[in-house]
Design an enzyme around this catalytic site. Structure first.
Site, PDB file in Angstrom:
ATOM      1  N   CYS A 136       0.833  -1.203   0.000  1.00 26.42           N
ATOM      2  CA  CYS A 136       0.000   0.000   0.000  1.00 26.42           C
ATOM      3  C   CYS A 136       0.869   1.256   0.000  1.00 26.42           C
ATOM      4  O   CYS A 136       1.462   1.602   1.029  1.00 26.42           O
ATOM      5  CB  CYS A 136      -0.907  -0.014   1.234  1.00 26.42           C
ATOM      6  SG  CYS A 136      -1.870   1.493   1.409  1.00 26.42           S
ATOM      7  N   CYS A 139      -0.431   4.088   2.340  1.00 27.18           N
ATOM      8  CA  CYS A 139      -0.168   3.848   3.770  1.00 27.18           C
ATOM      9  C   CYS A 139       1.310   4.061   4.110  1.00 27.18           C
ATOM     10  O   CYS A 139       1.635   4.622   5.149  1.00 27.18           O
ATOM     11  CB  CYS A 139      -0.518   2.413   4.161  1.00 27.18           C
ATOM     12  SG  CYS A 139      -2.021   1.789   3.438  1.00 27.18           S
ATOM     13  N   ASP A 140       2.220   3.591   3.251  1.00 35.74           N
ATOM     14  CA  ASP A 140       3.639   3.519   3.638  1.00 35.74           C
ATOM     15  C   ASP A 140       4.576   4.412   2.831  1.00 35.74           C
ATOM     16  O   ASP A 140       5.757   4.535   3.185  1.00 35.74           O
ATOM     17  CB  ASP A 140       4.129   2.058   3.502  1.00 35.74           C
ATOM     18  CG  ASP A 140       3.326   1.123   4.387  1.00 35.74           C
ATOM     19  OD1 ASP A 140       2.945   1.554   5.487  1.00 35.74           O
ATOM     20  OD2 ASP A 140       3.078  -0.027   3.975  1.00 35.74           O
TER      21      ASP A 140
END
Ligand code: NAP
Length: 327
Positions: A136, A139-140
């Site tokens: 993701c 997200c990261d």
């Protein structure tokens, strides 16, 4: 086992398909509950920007999810934050078992559990998850500002996420096993025009290496000439498709060899009253708009099914016991 309630319709999964089904079910006056164990929106939440939802040229994935959720709630849709562990088909009602041991019962069930990222299944992938291995970018990606990352895959997800990562990272290497991308033409054009993106064609990642700080390199193999080499990278993002979340699909429901459920045009499965929508259903295009369309179709079909079931059950009752069905 405590039964927490009897419903006309139980929706499992709160992505675009499940939420759209909730909207249509409430508008059809079905007593409905939607069960979701994560945040509403599902995979859409992981998208930085959605550009093909009609009416919105650009909208953040989490914003779109929240708008769908609020829309469903405006009709009074009941939602439960819970894990479903099994669906037991029945003649009068289908039973949905929850992780806590309780259950819900429904005339109809719509299963909208979507899919999960496919894994490469190579050394280092599992061990280094969260230490440089990610599925993701939204997200990261933040952790890779001004760093080098590798992206695996050639589909819409890989290219879309690479474009997002290129805004943060110093360099993005897209490792693809062929020389042609599967992604749509517009995304391909944008990726090829992005100077921070470099393509590594005809290559697969065979292992992920780490030092004390996490991922530091990947081993590559050229699938045409067999040559191997190491590529230094601070992280690896894997976007090689999805596998259906089919754990809850009851035995007896027809599936294709990859596990996707085969339905008819009403999203009905081979078990009466159980519908499957969205990415779990075998289909040509896995798009938000298609999942939403499935949600509409299944909810309308379920409304018809529930009405017919109730009418049939009413006919079977002795005259003195006939009542209108209270919700
Ligand atoms: P996808 O379209 O199935 O693409 C997967 C990619 O990973 C392909 O390029 C495939 O290579 C590669 N691949 C698969 N297994 C691999 C392996 N073991 N090792 C190396 N490479 C591997 O998956 P996706 O990109 O996640 O998209 C899923 C669905 O969602 C698609 O229908 C897509 O159109 C849709 N989607 C749409 C959007 C959008 O419209 N903006 C955004 C995201 C996703 P090959 O090409 O050689 O098969």
């Amino acid at each position: 086992m405590t039964c927490l309630g009897i419903y006309d319709l139980i929706i499992i999964g709160g992505g675009p398909g499940g939420l759209t089904a909730g909207i249509y079910a409430m508008r059809a006056a079905l007593k409905t509950v939607l069960v979701e164990m994560g945040a509403p929106g599902g995979q859409v939440n992981l998208s930085d920007s959605v550009e093909n939802w009609p009416g919105d040229e650009h909208i953040g994935g989490s914003e779109l999810s929240m708008r769908m959720y609020s829309h469903a709630q405006s009709y009074g849709l009941e939602t439960r934050s819970d894990e479903v562990v099994a669906i037991e088909p029945g003649l009068d009602f289908h039973t949905v078992r929850l992780a806590g041991g309780e259950c819900l019962q429904g005339h109809a069930v719509i299963l909208a559990t979507g899919g999960s990222p496919r894994k490469l299944e190579i050394p280092g992938e599992k061990e280094l998850y969260g230490k440089g291995v990610s599925y993701c970018a939204v997200c990261d990606g933040f952790f890779f500002r001004n760093k080098t990352v590798a992206v695996v895959g050639g589909g819409d997800s890989a290219i879309e996420e690479s474009l997002y990562l290129a805004k943060l990272a110093k360099q993005v290497h897209i490792v693809h096993r062929r020389e042609q991308l599967r992604a749509g033409a517009l995304l391909q054009q944008r990726a090829k025009a992005e100077c921070k993106i470099e393509f590594v064609w005809n290559s697969v990642v065979t292992a992920i290496k780490a030092d004390a700080n996490g991922v530091c390199a990947v081993d590559l193999k050229n699938v045409q000439n067999g040559e191997t080499r190491q590529l230094a990278t601070d992280g690896i993002f894997i976007f090689i498709g999805f596998v259906p979340n089919d754990r809850l699909v009851p035995a007896g429901i027809r599936r294709n060899p990859e596990g996707y459920v085969i339905t008819d045009e009403k999203c009905a499965t081979t078990i009466p009253g159980i519908y499957v929508i969205g990415d779990l259903r075998e289909k040509y295009a896995r798009q938000i708009v298609v999942a939403a369309a499935d949600g509409c179709t299944a909810a309308l079909a379920a409304a018809h099914y529930v009405e017919a079931r109730k009418a049939a059950q009413e006919c079977e009752l002795p005259e003195s016991m006939k009542t209108s069905w209270a919700h």
